[in-house]
Design an enzyme around this catalytic site. Structure first.
Site, PDB file in Angstrom:
ATOM      1  N   SER A  78       0.786  -1.241   0.000  1.00 16.82           N
ATOM      2  CA  SER A  78       0.000   0.000   0.000  1.00 16.82           C
ATOM      3  C   SER A  78       0.818   1.290   0.000  1.00 16.82           C
ATOM      4  CB  SER A  78      -0.955  -0.002   1.194  1.00 16.82           C
ATOM      5  OG  SER A  78      -0.212   0.034   2.382  1.00 16.82           O
ATOM      6  N   TYR A 139       4.535   2.390  -7.058  1.00 20.27           N
ATOM      7  CA  TYR A 139       3.241   2.071  -6.450  1.00 20.27           C
ATOM      8  C   TYR A 139       2.093   2.710  -7.248  1.00 20.27           C
ATOM      9  CZ  TYR A 139      -0.540   2.732  -3.020  1.00 20.27           C
ATOM     10  OH  TYR A 139      -1.752   2.790  -2.395  1.00 20.27           O
TER      11      TYR A 139
HETATM   12  C1  15L Z   1      -1.932   5.718  -0.273  1.00 22.46           C
HETATM   13  O1  15L Z   1      -2.227   5.271  -1.369  1.00 22.46           O
HETATM   14  C2  15L Z   1      -1.455   4.852   0.819  1.00 22.46           C
HETATM   15  O2  15L Z   1      -1.989   3.559   0.764  1.00 22.46           O
HETATM   16  C3  15L Z   1      -1.672   5.465   2.171  1.00 22.46           C
HETATM   17  O3  15L Z   1      -0.964   4.729   3.116  1.00 22.46           O
HETATM   18  C4  15L Z   1      -1.261   6.935   2.217  1.00 22.46           C
HETATM   19  O4  15L Z   1       0.108   7.055   1.978  1.00 22.46           O
HETATM   20  C5  15L Z   1      -2.057   7.679   1.156  1.00 22.46           C
HETATM   21  O5  15L Z   1      -1.899   7.090  -0.098  1.00 22.46           O
HETATM   22  C6  15L Z   1      -1.690   9.159   1.054  1.00 22.46           C
HETATM   23  O6  15L Z   1      -1.438   9.641  -0.063  1.00 22.46           O
HETATM   24  O7  15L Z   1      -1.708   9.852   2.063  1.00 22.46           O
END
Ligand code: 15L
Length: 272
Positions: A78, A139
């Protein structure tokens, strides 16, 4: 919410933060909730149905999707990570979920995409869901891949797919950027239910964001499907700004929607 014909709903990534919230909020909403993750959640209740699966393993994915009507696909890595980790969990893992879902006759998939698929749009620009992806990390690329895969299975195989470009789920926005992208657990649950239940879904992208005055995103597509967010980041403005004060300035991250995901590994000499 409208009538639905879903008996069994599978949540992948059920041990994560969003998974934990949905498990609670969906109790009594669907007749059967099947939970899956690579490891058993520590707080699993005795009445919860859990099957462990590594999404990289197609045979394991086949098992968890059997007999399922809808999938909420939260599983994967994630945050930013090395390519082999992202590839395994978010590229191969995501492919396995869509492919196995289609072969098993699953009707609906709600895919947890992320704001990091579009993280390199400037904060000053308000964007809708019709823009080209601008990922800010490996990611983010994997999330753009998942959105594309969802479109393929919807257009070619009739799966009903909803991609949620999730901002940041939490009890309150944690800093200035999160005042724009914060989403409450209840609002994410509302969006997931629209994806699983709305009769007119074919392939849609919604922003996973609450009713934030400073939102970077035009979420009118979600509103068109009845989304009425209840959370408002502005209610937490003072505490978010106080938290921001404690952070070091980030010349690149502060310019773009993806924040620190943009400045991480940023090659200033070549990119500017
Ligand atoms: C995401 O996609 C992440 O999964 C989460 O943990 C945060 O980092 C979030 O984005 C964010 O942009 O704050």
């Amino acid at each position: 919410m409208q009538q639905h014909d879903l008996n069994t709903v599978l949540i992948t990534g059920a041990a994560g933060d969003i998974g934990r919230r949905l498990r609670k909020l969906f109790k009594g909403v669907y007749s059967r909730l099947r939970l899956s993750d690579i490891k058993k959640p520590a707080d699993l209740d005795a009445d919860e149905d859990f099957v462990a699966a590594d999404l990289y393993d197609y045979a394991a994915v086949e098992k968890i999707v059997t007999g399922v009507d809808g999938i909420v696909h939260l599983g994967g890595f994630s945050v930013e990570g090395p390519w082999d980790v992202i590839h395994r969990a978010n590229i191969v893992g995501c492919y396995n979920v869509f492919e196995a879902a289609y072969r098993a006759g699953v009707k609906r998939v709600v895919f947890a995409s992320s704001n990091h698929a579009i993280g390199f749009y400037p904060r000053a620009r308000r964007i809708g869901t019709d823009v080209t992806v601008r990922p800010d990390s490996r990611y983010g690329v994997s999330k753009a891949f998942g959105e594309a895969l969802g479109a393929l299975y919807a257009d070619k195989h009739g799966l009903r797919v909803t991609c949620l470009r999730i901002g940041n789920v939490g009890d309150a926005p944690a800093d200035l950027r999160r005042l724009s992208i914060w989403v409450s657990g209840e609002d994410i649950a509302q969006l997931v239910r629209i994806g699983l239940e709305h009769p007119d879904i074919r392939y849609e992208i919604f922003y996973g964001v609450s009713d934030n005055a400073a939102s970077f995103w035009d979420n009118s597509n979600a509103r068109r499907f009845g989304y009425r967010p209840q959370g408002r980041a502005e209610d937490f403005r003072a505490q978010a700004l106080a938290a921001q004060e404690k952070r070091a300035p980030d010349a690149v991250g502060d310019r773009y929607q993806g924040g620190p995901f943009c400045s991480d590994e940023y090659d200033a000499d070549r990119a500017e």
